[in-house]
Write a protein that holds these residues in place. Structure first.
Motif, PDB file in Angstrom:
ATOM      1  N   UNK A  60       0.837  -1.192   0.000  1.00 10.78           N
ATOM      2  CA  UNK A  60       0.000   0.000   0.000  1.00 10.78           C
ATOM      3  C   UNK A  60       0.874   1.245   0.000  1.00 10.78           C
ATOM      4  N   UNK A  61       0.390   2.303  -0.633  1.00  9.35           N
ATOM      5  CA  UNK A  61       0.954   3.615  -0.439  1.00  9.35           C
ATOM      6  C   UNK A  61       0.112   4.317   0.609  1.00  9.35           C
ATOM      7  N   UNK A  62       0.749   4.881   1.652  1.00  7.23           N
ATOM      8  CA  UNK A  62       0.017   5.564   2.723  1.00  7.23           C
ATOM      9  C   UNK A  62       0.656   6.929   2.964  1.00  7.23           C
ATOM     10  N   UNK A  63      -0.191   7.917   3.123  1.00  2.00           N
ATOM     11  CA  UNK A  63       0.276   9.301   3.255  1.00  2.00           C
ATOM     12  C   UNK A  63      -0.298   9.926   4.504  1.00  2.00           C
ATOM     13  N   UNK A  64       0.525  10.688   5.241  1.00  2.00           N
ATOM     14  CA  UNK A  64       0.088  11.318   6.477  1.00  2.00           C
ATOM     15  C   UNK A  64      -0.971  12.382   6.251  1.00  2.00           C
TER      16      UNK A  64
ATOM     17  N   UNK B 269      -8.264  -3.343  13.831  1.00  2.80           N
ATOM     18  CA  UNK B 269      -7.955  -4.261  12.728  1.00  2.80           C
ATOM     19  C   UNK B 269      -6.687  -3.780  12.038  1.00  2.80           C
ATOM     20  N   UNK B 270      -5.658  -4.622  11.995  1.00  4.08           N
ATOM     21  CA  UNK B 270      -4.400  -4.242  11.356  1.00  4.08           C
ATOM     22  C   UNK B 270      -4.512  -4.468   9.851  1.00  4.08           C
ATOM     23  N   UNK B 271      -4.264  -3.397   9.098  1.00  6.67           N
ATOM     24  CA  UNK B 271      -4.432  -3.412   7.647  1.00  6.67           C
ATOM     25  C   UNK B 271      -3.092  -3.520   6.929  1.00  6.67           C
ATOM     26  N   UNK B 272      -2.038  -2.953   7.518  1.00 10.71           N
ATOM     27  CA  UNK B 272      -0.730  -2.947   6.869  1.00 10.71           C
ATOM     28  C   UNK B 272       0.374  -2.819   7.909  1.00 10.71           C
ATOM     29  N   UNK B 273       1.613  -3.023   7.436  1.00 11.26           N
ATOM     30  CA  UNK B 273       2.796  -2.978   8.301  1.00 11.26           C
ATOM     31  C   UNK B 273       3.826  -2.056   7.662  1.00 11.26           C
ATOM     32  N   UNK B 274       4.432  -1.158   8.465  1.00 11.77           N
ATOM     33  CA  UNK B 274       5.442  -0.231   7.948  1.00 11.77           C
ATOM     34  C   UNK B 274       6.592  -1.003   7.306  1.00 11.77           C
ATOM     35  N   UNK B 275       6.958  -0.599   6.076  1.00 14.18           N
ATOM     36  CA  UNK B 275       8.062  -1.250   5.388  1.00 14.18           C
ATOM     37  C   UNK B 275       9.191  -0.264   5.059  1.00 14.18           C
TER      38      UNK B 275
ATOM     39  N   UNK C  93       4.484   6.724   2.055  1.00 16.32           N
ATOM     40  CA  UNK C  93       5.382   5.650   2.468  1.00 16.32           C
ATOM     41  C   UNK C  93       4.831   4.344   1.904  1.00 16.32           C
ATOM     42  N   UNK C  94       5.645   3.294   1.950  1.00 13.85           N
ATOM     43  CA  UNK C  94       5.214   1.985   1.451  1.00 13.85           C
ATOM     44  C   UNK C  94       5.043   1.024   2.616  1.00 13.85           C
ATOM     45  N   UNK C  95       3.918   0.347   2.643  1.00 11.87           N
ATOM     46  CA  UNK C  95       3.641  -0.635   3.684  1.00 11.87           C
ATOM     47  C   UNK C  95       3.194  -1.944   3.039  1.00 11.87           C
ATOM     48  N   UNK C  96       3.187  -3.014   3.829  1.00 11.19           N
ATOM     49  CA  UNK C  96       2.786  -4.330   3.340  1.00 11.19           C
ATOM     50  C   UNK C  96       1.350  -4.624   3.738  1.00 11.19           C
ATOM     51  N   UNK C  97       0.558  -5.061   2.758  1.00  7.26           N
ATOM     52  CA  UNK C  97      -0.852  -5.398   3.002  1.00  7.26           C
ATOM     53  C   UNK C  97      -0.969  -6.665   3.838  1.00  7.26           C
TER      54      UNK C  97
END
Length: 312
Positions: free
Chosen positions: A186-190, A216-222, A233-237
């Motif tokens: 996932x791409x995630x932005x503040x 519910x955990x959706x992603x993990x910081x990568x 930032x990029x995270x793992x689904x």
């Protein structure tokens, strides 16, 4: 020069040199988490990681509790001296701190990491603790594909900025928005408290989750650009690798059987077998020889004799 004038001149000088001190935050430009909130957040502290030159170093990552014995984190948090991800602990000791927003306090608990499982493709690892975490509700795994614009929250124990020397002693949080969805990332932005709210080093493995009960955990910081920054930032689904996660921790997710206060049902005595006396031999069986003898004599007695029959 009056007092007010001197203060204004001094303030102008400070502003000119850029020397104004601003509060330091982990998850750059985030908020401090109050005690007792987001207790599933985990800090993983590695003591004595081997280096390529034969030395040792210390480091840390963030993570999220997903079952009594397992922590979800980033795969690159467990690398050997050759910078390769490995399915084992790499430090002399890896300590997990759970349920403690203020690392200087005594809330929550600590446990040792005794096993590591790497996904292999995705930048995700699972760390098993040497004792069960009780009294803290773990994160629930997301099983549906995230959508652009979905709002998420992140918690982590990372640096205050890309140039900070020490990680935060208090758990930090910020709000984010999904900006892109790929096969496993996932791409995630503040979005709050600032547009530059972003994950920093040592926030790796921190959970992006939806607020709720349970969370519910959706992603993990990568990975991502140097913090603080705007943009993604990029995270793992999590949903993309949920089957693998469940294959590792599935049994640990089974809720313990609740004790019951109901009185035990009385044990019914087994029915006793009916004891019957053996059936005595029938008298007529014993009398057969006598009957035959009497019958024979009677037949012999009554048989017709010569001259004994009268004509009618």
């Amino acid at each position: 020069m009056g007092t007010l004038s001197r203060v204004l001149v001094a303030l102008a000088a400070i502003l000119a040199t850029g020397a104004v001190n601003t509060p330091a935050h982990a998850i750059a430009n985030g908020d401090g988490v109050p005690d007792g909130k987001y207790e599933f957040a985990v800090k993983l502290t590695d003591i004595g990681i081997p280096t390529a030159d034969g030395g040792k170093r210390n480091s840390s990552c963030s993570g999220g509790l997903i079952s009594p014995h397992w922590v979800l984190t980033a795969g690159h948090c467990f690398k050997d001296e050759n910078d390769k991800r490995v399915s084992r602990t790499v430090a002399d000791k890896t300590i997990a701190t759970i349920g403690r927003a203020d690392l200087k306090g005594k809330a929550g608990m600590t446990a040792n990491v005794v096993e590591v499982r790497q996904h292999g493709d995705a930048d995700v690892a699972l760390a098993r603790l040497d004792r069960a975490v009780t009294g803290i509700t773990p994160l629930k795994l997301n099983r549906t594909k995230p959508k652009d614009g979905q709002r998420l929250r992140l918690v982590g124990f990372g640096l205050t900025s890309g140039t900070a020397k020490q990680t935060a002693s208090r758990l930090q949080t910020g709000q984010f928005e999904v900006t892109s969805v790929a096969k496993t990332e996932l791409g995630v932005e503040g979005t709050a408290p600032r547009k530059t709210t972003s994950a920093c080093p040592h926030d790796s493995g921190g959970p992006y989750f939806t607020d709720g009960k349970p969370a519910v955990v959706v992603a993990v910081v990568s990975r991502g650009p140097r913090c603080p920054h705007s943009g993604a930032d990029t995270s793992t689904r999590v949903d993309a690798i949920a089957p693998w996660i469940l294959s590792v921790v599935g049994k640990d997710l089974s809720p313990p059987k609740k004790p019951t206060n109901k009185p035990a049902a009385p044990v019914k005595a087994a029915p006793q077998a009916q004891v019957t006396e053996p059936t005595p031999p029938l008298l007529w069986i014993a009398a057969i020889p006598l009957v035959l003898l009497v019958g024979g004599l009677l037949v012999w007695t009554l048989r017709p004799r010569r001259g004994s029959h009268r004509r009618r």
